[in-house]
Enzyme design. Structure first.
Site, PDB file in Angstrom:
ATOM      1  N   GLY A 107      -3.437   3.722  -2.178  1.00 45.69           N
ATOM      2  CA  GLY A 107      -3.445   2.722  -3.234  1.00 45.69           C
ATOM      3  C   GLY A 107      -3.019   1.423  -2.595  1.00 45.69           C
ATOM      4  O   GLY A 107      -2.077   1.397  -1.798  1.00 45.69           O
ATOM      5  N   ALA A 124       0.840  -1.199   0.000  1.00 50.53           N
ATOM      6  CA  ALA A 124       0.000   0.000   0.000  1.00 50.53           C
ATOM      7  C   ALA A 124       0.876   1.249   0.000  1.00 50.53           C
ATOM      8  O   ALA A 124       2.039   1.211   0.393  1.00 50.53           O
ATOM      9  CB  ALA A 124      -0.919  -0.002   1.222  1.00 50.53           C
ATOM     10  N   ASP A 125       0.277   2.333  -0.449  1.00 54.78           N
ATOM     11  CA  ASP A 125       0.934   3.636  -0.421  1.00 54.78           C
ATOM     12  C   ASP A 125      -0.138   4.675  -0.105  1.00 54.78           C
ATOM     13  O   ASP A 125      -1.212   4.645  -0.707  1.00 54.78           O
ATOM     14  CB  ASP A 125       1.598   3.938  -1.769  1.00 54.78           C
ATOM     15  CG  ASP A 125       2.450   5.190  -1.724  1.00 54.78           C
ATOM     16  OD1 ASP A 125       3.277   5.318  -0.799  1.00 54.78           O
ATOM     17  OD2 ASP A 125       2.282   6.056  -2.603  1.00 54.78           O
ATOM     18  N   THR A 126       0.138   5.549   0.847  1.00 58.89           N
ATOM     19  CA  THR A 126      -0.852   6.542   1.280  1.00 58.89           C
ATOM     20  C   THR A 126      -0.272   7.952   1.195  1.00 58.89           C
ATOM     21  O   THR A 126       0.874   8.175   1.577  1.00 58.89           O
ATOM     22  CB  THR A 126      -1.293   6.268   2.742  1.00 58.89           C
ATOM     23  OG1 THR A 126      -1.813   4.948   2.830  1.00 58.89           O
ATOM     24  CG2 THR A 126      -2.358   7.261   3.190  1.00 58.89           C
TER      25      THR A 126
END
Length: 195
Positions: A106, A69-71
């Protein structure tokens, strides 16, 4: 149960995944470089980063499922990543004070055996309180804002800076658990059967 690999160094994501599946996973940090990509909006960017991290880590295993994930925080069209200095944290907090920002994650779940992946994005509106200069300075001194997207941790002391949210709370922390659970169930990982 199939091997599950979390492709993240984030202790928050590790804790959240543990809520779903206990300690039935391992962590393997991606070596992918999360550089900005020209021509991508915030949602495209975080999905691109999550997919790239998942593929990088999946290449190190023969079998299993990789989760990445990437935030980022989006404030008035500007992407706010993680501040790496107190001064950047102070400026970031000043810029989001009293505003509604979006936490955008994402997430990719990649089935190493089949090569199939599911990439999604999740957006949560976060209503930040109006902060005084002293509040910002005090929060920055606590050290918590460093290395947090948008310079605040909703699961920590930063909770008192958030008036309300609309959407998935866990997404703001960094891993949208509702959607992750659905994807894992579709891949044959039955959350309620895991001890």
């Amino acid at each position: 149960m199939r091997r599950i690999v979390l492709a993240s160094a984030s202790p928050r994501r590790k804790e959240l995944l543990g809520q779903l599946i206990g300690d039935n996973f391992e962590v393997c940090v991606s070596s992918y470089d999360e550089s900005p990509q020209v021509g991508m909006d915030a949602t495209e960017l975080v999905v691109h980063h999550s997919l790239s991290k998942a593929r990088d880590v999946a290449g190190k295993f023969d079998s299993g499922i990789t989760i990445s994930a990437d935030t980022v925080i989006l404030c008035e069209g500007q992407v706010l990543g993680k501040p790496h200095s107190p001064e950047k944290a102070r400026k970031m907090l000043d810029s989001i004070s009293g505003k509604v920002v979006q936490a955008i994650t994402g997430m990719t779940v990649l089935d190493i055996d089949s090569g199939e992946d599911v990439s999604i994005s999740e957006i949560t509106d976060v209503n930040m309180k109006k902060m005084s200069g002293e509040e910002i300075a005090s929060y920055v001194r606590s050290g918590e804002p460093l290395d947090k997207a948008g310079a605040f941790a909703i699961q920590g002391k930063g909770a008192i800076l958030v008036e309300s949210i609309r959407g998935d709370f866990f997404n703001v922390v960094g891993l949208p658990l509702f959607k992750l659970g659905l994807i894992l169930e579709d891949m044959g990982v039955h959350i309620f059967d895991i001890e």
